[in-house]
Structure formats: structure tokens, C-alpha cells
Design a protein around this motif. Structure first.
Motif, PDB file in Angstrom:
ATOM      1  N   GLY A   1     -24.941 -34.799   8.982  1.00 37.67           N
ATOM      2  CA  GLY A   1     -24.906 -34.166   7.675  1.00 37.67           C
ATOM      3  C   GLY A   1     -25.444 -32.745   7.661  1.00 37.67           C
ATOM      4  N   ALA A   2     -25.976 -32.295   8.792  1.00 36.33           N
ATOM      5  CA  ALA A   2     -26.489 -30.915   8.850  1.00 36.33           C
ATOM      6  C   ALA A   2     -25.312 -29.948   8.939  1.00 36.33           C
ATOM      7  CB  ALA A   2     -27.394 -30.733  10.055  1.00 36.33           C
ATOM      8  N   HIS A   3     -25.544 -28.731   8.510  1.00 41.22           N
ATOM      9  CA  HIS A   3     -24.508 -27.709   8.551  1.00 41.22           C
ATOM     10  C   HIS A   3     -24.494 -27.056   9.933  1.00 41.22           C
ATOM     11  CE1 HIS A   3     -23.873 -27.942   4.234  1.00 41.22           C
ATOM     12  NE2 HIS A   3     -25.194 -27.998   4.116  1.00 41.22           N
ATOM     13  N   ASN A   4     -23.505 -27.412  10.742  1.00 47.03           N
ATOM     14  CA  ASN A   4     -23.419 -26.861  12.092  1.00 47.03           C
ATOM     15  C   ASN A   4     -23.182 -25.359  12.080  1.00 47.03           C
ATOM     16  OD1 ASN A   4     -23.928 -29.291  13.311  1.00 47.03           O
ATOM     17  ND2 ASN A   4     -21.774 -29.800  13.590  1.00 47.03           N
ATOM     18  N   THR A   5     -22.793 -24.808  10.951  1.00 46.89           N
ATOM     19  CA  THR A   5     -22.592 -23.358  10.866  1.00 46.89           C
ATOM     20  C   THR A   5     -23.922 -22.606  10.998  1.00 46.89           C
ATOM     21  OG1 THR A   5     -22.724 -23.462   8.457  1.00 46.89           O
ATOM     22  CG2 THR A   5     -20.516 -23.526   9.446  1.00 46.89           C
ATOM     23  N   LEU A   6     -25.047 -23.333  10.844  1.00 48.47           N
ATOM     24  CA  LEU A   6     -26.358 -22.700  10.976  1.00 48.47           C
ATOM     25  C   LEU A   6     -26.772 -22.524  12.434  1.00 48.47           C
ATOM     26  CD1 LEU A   6     -28.347 -24.526   8.158  1.00 48.47           C
ATOM     27  CD2 LEU A   6     -27.235 -22.302   8.083  1.00 48.47           C
ATOM     28  N   ILE A   7     -26.077 -23.185  13.348  1.00 55.56           N
ATOM     29  CA  ILE A   7     -26.405 -23.039  14.765  1.00 55.56           C
ATOM     30  C   ILE A   7     -26.167 -21.591  15.170  1.00 55.56           C
ATOM     31  CG2 ILE A   7     -25.716 -23.699  17.110  1.00 55.56           C
ATOM     32  CD1 ILE A   7     -25.213 -26.512  16.052  1.00 55.56           C
TER      33      ILE A   7
ATOM     34  N   GLU B   1     -29.206 -16.787  14.034  1.00 58.26           N
ATOM     35  CA  GLU B   1     -29.950 -15.563  14.356  1.00 58.26           C
ATOM     36  C   GLU B   1     -29.087 -14.521  15.058  1.00 58.26           C
ATOM     37  OE1 GLU B   1     -30.261 -18.212  17.891  1.00 58.26           O
ATOM     38  OE2 GLU B   1     -30.417 -18.504  15.744  1.00 58.26           O
ATOM     39  N   GLU B   2     -27.946 -14.933  15.578  1.00 61.77           N
ATOM     40  CA  GLU B   2     -27.049 -13.992  16.254  1.00 61.77           C
ATOM     41  C   GLU B   2     -26.006 -13.394  15.308  1.00 61.77           C
ATOM     42  OE1 GLU B   2     -25.455 -15.880  19.718  1.00 61.77           O
ATOM     43  OE2 GLU B   2     -27.449 -16.444  20.432  1.00 61.77           O
ATOM     44  N   GLN B   3     -25.993 -13.852  14.080  1.00 64.74           N
ATOM     45  CA  GLN B   3     -25.038 -13.344  13.092  1.00 64.74           C
ATOM     46  C   GLN B   3     -25.573 -12.058  12.464  1.00 64.74           C
ATOM     47  OE1 GLN B   3     -22.045 -14.846  12.772  1.00 64.74           O
ATOM     48  NE2 GLN B   3     -22.787 -16.197  14.384  1.00 64.74           N
ATOM     49  N   GLY B   4     -24.704 -11.347  11.780  1.00 66.01           N
ATOM     50  CA  GLY B   4     -25.097 -10.114  11.108  1.00 66.01           C
ATOM     51  C   GLY B   4     -25.938 -10.396   9.877  1.00 66.01           C
ATOM     52  N   GLU B   5     -26.557  -9.355   9.357  1.00 67.39           N
ATOM     53  CA  GLU B   5     -27.416  -9.482   8.177  1.00 67.39           C
ATOM     54  C   GLU B   5     -26.662 -10.036   6.963  1.00 67.39           C
ATOM     55  OE1 GLU B   5     -30.704  -9.076   7.270  1.00 67.39           O
ATOM     56  OE2 GLU B   5     -30.973  -9.162   9.440  1.00 67.39           O
ATOM     57  N   GLU B   6     -25.390  -9.649   6.841  1.00 65.39           N
ATOM     58  CA  GLU B   6     -24.601 -10.118   5.693  1.00 65.39           C
ATOM     59  C   GLU B   6     -24.453 -11.635   5.725  1.00 65.39           C
ATOM     60  OE1 GLU B   6     -23.078  -7.972   8.053  1.00 65.39           O
ATOM     61  OE2 GLU B   6     -23.905  -6.204   7.075  1.00 65.39           O
ATOM     62  N   VAL B   7     -24.166 -12.191   6.900  1.00 60.75           N
ATOM     63  CA  VAL B   7     -23.999 -13.641   7.043  1.00 60.75           C
ATOM     64  C   VAL B   7     -25.320 -14.342   6.766  1.00 60.75           C
ATOM     65  CG1 VAL B   7     -23.411 -15.500   8.639  1.00 60.75           C
ATOM     66  CG2 VAL B   7     -22.083 -13.381   8.667  1.00 60.75           C
ATOM     67  N   VAL B   8     -26.395 -13.811   7.313  1.00 62.16           N
ATOM     68  CA  VAL B   8     -27.716 -14.413   7.094  1.00 62.16           C
ATOM     69  C   VAL B   8     -28.067 -14.392   5.605  1.00 62.16           C
ATOM     70  CG1 VAL B   8     -30.185 -14.188   7.576  1.00 62.16           C
ATOM     71  CG2 VAL B   8     -28.527 -13.877   9.423  1.00 62.16           C
ATOM     72  N   ALA B   9     -27.814 -13.283   4.935  1.00 59.67           N
ATOM     73  CA  ALA B   9     -28.096 -13.185   3.498  1.00 59.67           C
ATOM     74  C   ALA B   9     -27.248 -14.170   2.702  1.00 59.67           C
ATOM     75  CB  ALA B   9     -27.852 -11.759   3.014  1.00 59.67           C
ATOM     76  N   GLN B  10     -25.997 -14.324   3.091  1.00 61.52           N
ATOM     77  CA  GLN B  10     -25.103 -15.263   2.401  1.00 61.52           C
ATOM     78  C   GLN B  10     -25.609 -16.696   2.567  1.00 61.52           C
ATOM     79  OE1 GLN B  10     -21.076 -15.158   3.795  1.00 61.52           O
ATOM     80  NE2 GLN B  10     -20.414 -16.839   2.482  1.00 61.52           N
ATOM     81  N   VAL B  11     -25.975 -17.077   3.772  1.00 61.64           N
ATOM     82  CA  VAL B  11     -26.482 -18.433   4.021  1.00 61.64           C
ATOM     83  C   VAL B  11     -27.783 -18.646   3.264  1.00 61.64           C
ATOM     84  CG1 VAL B  11     -27.424 -19.965   5.789  1.00 61.64           C
ATOM     85  CG2 VAL B  11     -25.319 -18.697   6.237  1.00 61.64           C
ATOM     86  N   ARG B  12     -28.653 -17.640   3.249  1.00 56.88           N
ATOM     87  CA  ARG B  12     -29.914 -17.747   2.513  1.00 56.88           C
ATOM     88  C   ARG B  12     -29.648 -18.004   1.029  1.00 56.88           C
ATOM     89  NH1 ARG B  12     -32.231 -12.986   3.713  1.00 56.88           N
ATOM     90  NH2 ARG B  12     -33.276 -13.840   5.523  1.00 56.88           N
ATOM     91  N   ALA B  13     -28.701 -17.277   0.470  1.00 53.48           N
ATOM     92  CA  ALA B  13     -28.360 -17.457  -0.945  1.00 53.48           C
ATOM     93  C   ALA B  13     -27.786 -18.847  -1.197  1.00 53.48           C
ATOM     94  CB  ALA B  13     -27.362 -16.374  -1.377  1.00 53.48           C
ATOM     95  N   GLU B  14     -26.905 -19.321  -0.314  1.00 60.72           N
ATOM     96  CA  GLU B  14     -26.321 -20.657  -0.466  1.00 60.72           C
ATOM     97  C   GLU B  14     -27.396 -21.737  -0.394  1.00 60.72           C
ATOM     98  OE1 GLU B  14     -23.352 -20.938   2.573  1.00 60.72           O
ATOM     99  OE2 GLU B  14     -22.047 -19.446   1.626  1.00 60.72           O
TER     100      GLU B  14
END
Length: 124
Positions: free
Chosen positions: A90-96, A99-112
Motif C-alpha cells: 500500500g506504500a507509494h512506490n513513486t516515493l522511492i 531525493e534524486e528528483q527535482g525540487e518541483e517533484v519534491v514540492a508536489q509530493v510534499r503538497a500531496e
């Protein structure tokens, strides 16, 4: 590869030992010895240069050693977290490897994730 392994080993040992009480006492003793010798050298510029040069060199080298040890520790923690995400149903494998993703992706995941937490929070 051998040089990298040796450097990593030295960096780990140095980072570990530099945080121990004896290392602090050694540094403190050095500063006290330097200060006590001040009157013998009339607090000259050369006397001041000794401590300035010594501390600058030690600081310069320690930055690289500690940063190397910190990078490896952080990488190991990230890999362990990635394994927990991968192994948890049930974990979101997209989080694996987030830390290697860009700031935009990290900010989007943080908001979600913040939004998901708000939805689950009990009403007050």
C-alpha cells in the motif's frame, strides 16, 4: 576503487573519532598551550599565525572527511527507507529515490502528502 575504499574508511574513522571526548580535550589542550605561550612570544603576529594556520588547515581537511562520511550515511539511510517503501504493501512506490528528483517533484509530493494528512485528520 581501492583509493576510494581507503578514503571512505579514513573518513568514517575520522568523523567518528573527532566527535569523541578525547578529540575535544586534545583541541582544548592545544588552544590552552597556545594561549599560555603567548607571553613568551610577546603575543607576536607569528604566534597568532600558528593557531590561525593550524585551525584553518584542520578545518579545511575535516570538512571533506566529514562530508564524505555524511554523504555515505545519508545514502545508506535513503536506501533503507526505499526498501521499507518497497516492502510495505500500500506504500507509494513513486516515493522511492525521491531525493534524486527535482525540487518541483519534491514540492508536489510534499503538497500531496500534506493534503492526505489533512483529509485523515479528525475534525476538531
Amino acid at each position: 576503487m581501492e583509493l576510494q575504499h581507503r578514503f571512505a574508511s579514513i573518513a568514517s574513522r575520522t568523523a567518528h573519532e573527532s566527535g569523541r571526548p578525547w578529540a575535544f580535550l586534545l583541541a582544548l589542550g592545544t588552544v590552552v598551550a597556545w594561549a599560555v605561550t603567548g607571553p613568551f612570544f610577546d603575543f607576536s603576529e607569528n604566534w597568532q599565525l600558528v593557531i590561525n594556520t593550524g585551525t584553518t588547515i584542520v578545518t579545511f581537511l575535516m570538512v571533506f572527511l566529514i562530508q564524505n562520511a555524511q554523504n555515505r550515511d545519508t545514502q545508506a539511510i535513503q536506501l533503507k527507507l526505499d526498501e521499507l517503501i518497497r516492502a510495505t504493501q500500500g506504500a507509494h512506490n513513486t516515493l522511492i529515490a525521491l531525493e534524486e528528483q527535482g525540487e518541483e517533484v519534491v514540492a508536489q509530493v510534499r503538497a500531496e502528502l500534506a493534503e492526505a494528512c489533512e483529509e485523515r485528520a479528525p475534525a476538531r
